[in-house]
Design a protein around this motif. Structure first.
Motif, PDB file in Angstrom:
ATOM      1  N   GLY A 131     -22.485  43.933 -64.440  1.00  0.00           N
ATOM      2  CA  GLY A 131     -22.311  42.979 -65.522  1.00  0.00           C
ATOM      3  C   GLY A 131     -23.569  42.157 -65.763  1.00  0.00           C
ATOM      4  N   PRO A 132     -23.682  41.537 -66.927  1.00  0.00           N
ATOM      5  CA  PRO A 132     -24.872  40.734 -67.236  1.00  0.00           C
ATOM      6  C   PRO A 132     -25.107  39.600 -66.246  1.00  0.00           C
ATOM      7  N   ASP A 133     -24.023  39.084 -65.641  1.00  0.00           N
ATOM      8  CA  ASP A 133     -24.150  37.998 -64.673  1.00  0.00           C
ATOM      9  C   ASP A 133     -24.238  38.497 -63.241  1.00  0.00           C
ATOM     10  N   GLY A 134     -24.350  39.821 -63.073  1.00  0.00           N
ATOM     11  CA  GLY A 134     -24.459  40.395 -61.736  1.00  0.00           C
ATOM     12  C   GLY A 134     -23.136  40.689 -61.076  1.00  0.00           C
ATOM     13  N   ARG A 152     -32.586  42.316 -60.798  1.00  0.00           N
ATOM     14  CA  ARG A 152     -32.129  41.613 -59.599  1.00  0.00           C
ATOM     15  C   ARG A 152     -31.482  42.574 -58.607  1.00  0.00           C
ATOM     16  N   LEU A 153     -30.735  43.554 -59.129  1.00  0.00           N
ATOM     17  CA  LEU A 153     -30.094  44.530 -58.246  1.00  0.00           C
ATOM     18  C   LEU A 153     -31.131  45.348 -57.492  1.00  0.00           C
ATOM     19  N   ASP A 206     -31.127  41.204 -54.772  1.00  0.00           N
ATOM     20  CA  ASP A 206     -30.810  39.784 -54.942  1.00  0.00           C
ATOM     21  C   ASP A 206     -29.426  39.480 -54.366  1.00  0.00           C
ATOM     22  N   LEU A 207     -29.390  38.691 -53.310  1.00  0.00           N
ATOM     23  CA  LEU A 207     -28.130  38.387 -52.632  1.00  0.00           C
ATOM     24  C   LEU A 207     -27.378  37.227 -53.261  1.00  0.00           C
ATOM     25  N   LEU A 256     -24.803  41.992 -53.113  1.00  0.00           N
ATOM     26  CA  LEU A 256     -24.262  41.916 -51.759  1.00  0.00           C
ATOM     27  C   LEU A 256     -23.673  43.230 -51.279  1.00  0.00           C
ATOM     28  N   ILE A 257     -23.492  44.180 -52.188  1.00  0.00           N
ATOM     29  CA  ILE A 257     -22.893  45.466 -51.828  1.00  0.00           C
ATOM     30  C   ILE A 257     -23.976  46.391 -51.284  1.00  0.00           C
ATOM     31  N   ARG A 258     -23.781  46.887 -50.071  1.00  0.00           N
ATOM     32  CA  ARG A 258     -24.788  47.722 -49.400  1.00  0.00           C
ATOM     33  C   ARG A 258     -24.132  48.976 -48.828  1.00  0.00           C
TER      34      ARG A 258
END
Length: 271
Positions: free
Chosen positions: A178-181, A241-242, A246-247, A253-255
């Motif tokens: 999404g646009p907001d991450g 950011r992805l 970017d945490l 946060l998905i790894r």
């Protein structure tokens, strides 16, 4: 070989790189992403005997899954679950307290069960997918009445564990950015982001005042592969950011073990 001929590995150690980026022209984005998905599904079936696929409910997923329906796959070995499902819509249609929003227009989220079924339609010879699982499939009627209990949410986690492993480990999660991450219905500052034990969680109200049930970050972390779909110039900042990990945004946060990002040229041009 083209990028589409190098799907994420069906199993094995995580990549050293955080994500592998594939950029496709806007006009062929959906078809190329579907080809990558098909190769991953086929490889997973060959290795594991079946493939459990989790898919999102946004427009990019809609287009990619429509293209995936044209692929020749062992559909009877494919299990599909939505990454999120709209709770309020099911309540409205079940108790008559709200209007049915009608068929999907293609520019807004479906309710979750639709994305798992309507976009992957069976071919004329009935050889198409028959293993579609809605988040609400086996839940009791009380699920429709707030408040929702922890036990009812946990019941889907048990269903998912039967399909995969315990704890659940999806073979391929297809996630939109999404646009907001955000991804799935893991929104910034939403209570569902704090869930680290359960496989599914209830969200707070979204911008339209709706509530969803979403798969949680640990489920996506355990996925054998994640395919990110990033379409549109408005996703460009979040894509940047992805890619740098970017945490501060939910998607960052998905790894998972393997991660491939398929971005259209509009998103990549400004990332």
């Amino acid at each position: 070989m083209s990028a589409a001929e190098h799907p994420p590995e069906a199993d094995g150690p995580a990549n050293e790189d955080l994500h592998r980026l594939i950029i496709e022209p806007v006009e062929v984005f959906a078809e190329r992403a579907a080809t990558i998905m098909a190769a991953t599904i086929a490889q997973t079936i060959q290795v594991r005997g079946r493939c459990v696929l989790a898919v999102g409910t946004g427009d990019a997923s809609y287009r990619v899954l429509t293209a995936l329906a044209c692929q020749e796959l062992a559909w009877d070995a494919v299990h599909v679950v939505p990454t999120e499902q709209l709770l309020d819509r099911r309540r409205s249609s079940a108790d008559g307290s709200g209007d049915d929003p009608g068929p999907r227009s293609g520019d807004e989220d479906a309710d979750g069960s639709e994305i798992a079924g309507a976009q992957i339609s069976a071919p004329a010879d009935d050889s198409g997918p028959s293993r579609l699982h809605a988040l609400f499939a086996d839940l009791p009627v009380s699920w429709l009445d707030l408040p929702i209990t922890t036990e009812e949410i946990a019941s889907f986690g048990r269903t998912l564990a039967v399909l995969t492993d315990d704890p659940p480990s999806i073979d391929l999660a297809v996630l939109e950015l999404g646009p907001d991450g955000h991804t799935a219905k893991l929104l910034p500052d939403d209570p569902a982001m704090r869930e680290v034990l359960a496989s599914a969680a209830l969200t707070g109200d979204d911008s339209a005042g709706r509530r969803w049930v979403t798969l949680t970050r640990p489920v996506f972390d355990r996925a054998r592969a994640v395919l990110w779909l990033v379409a549109g110039a408005d996703r460009a900042p979040a894509l940047g950011r992805l890619l740098v990990g970017d945490l501060t945004m939910p998607a960052g946060l998905i790894r998972p073990r393997q991660s491939v990002v398929v971005a259209d040229s509009d998103a990549a041009r400004q990332a």
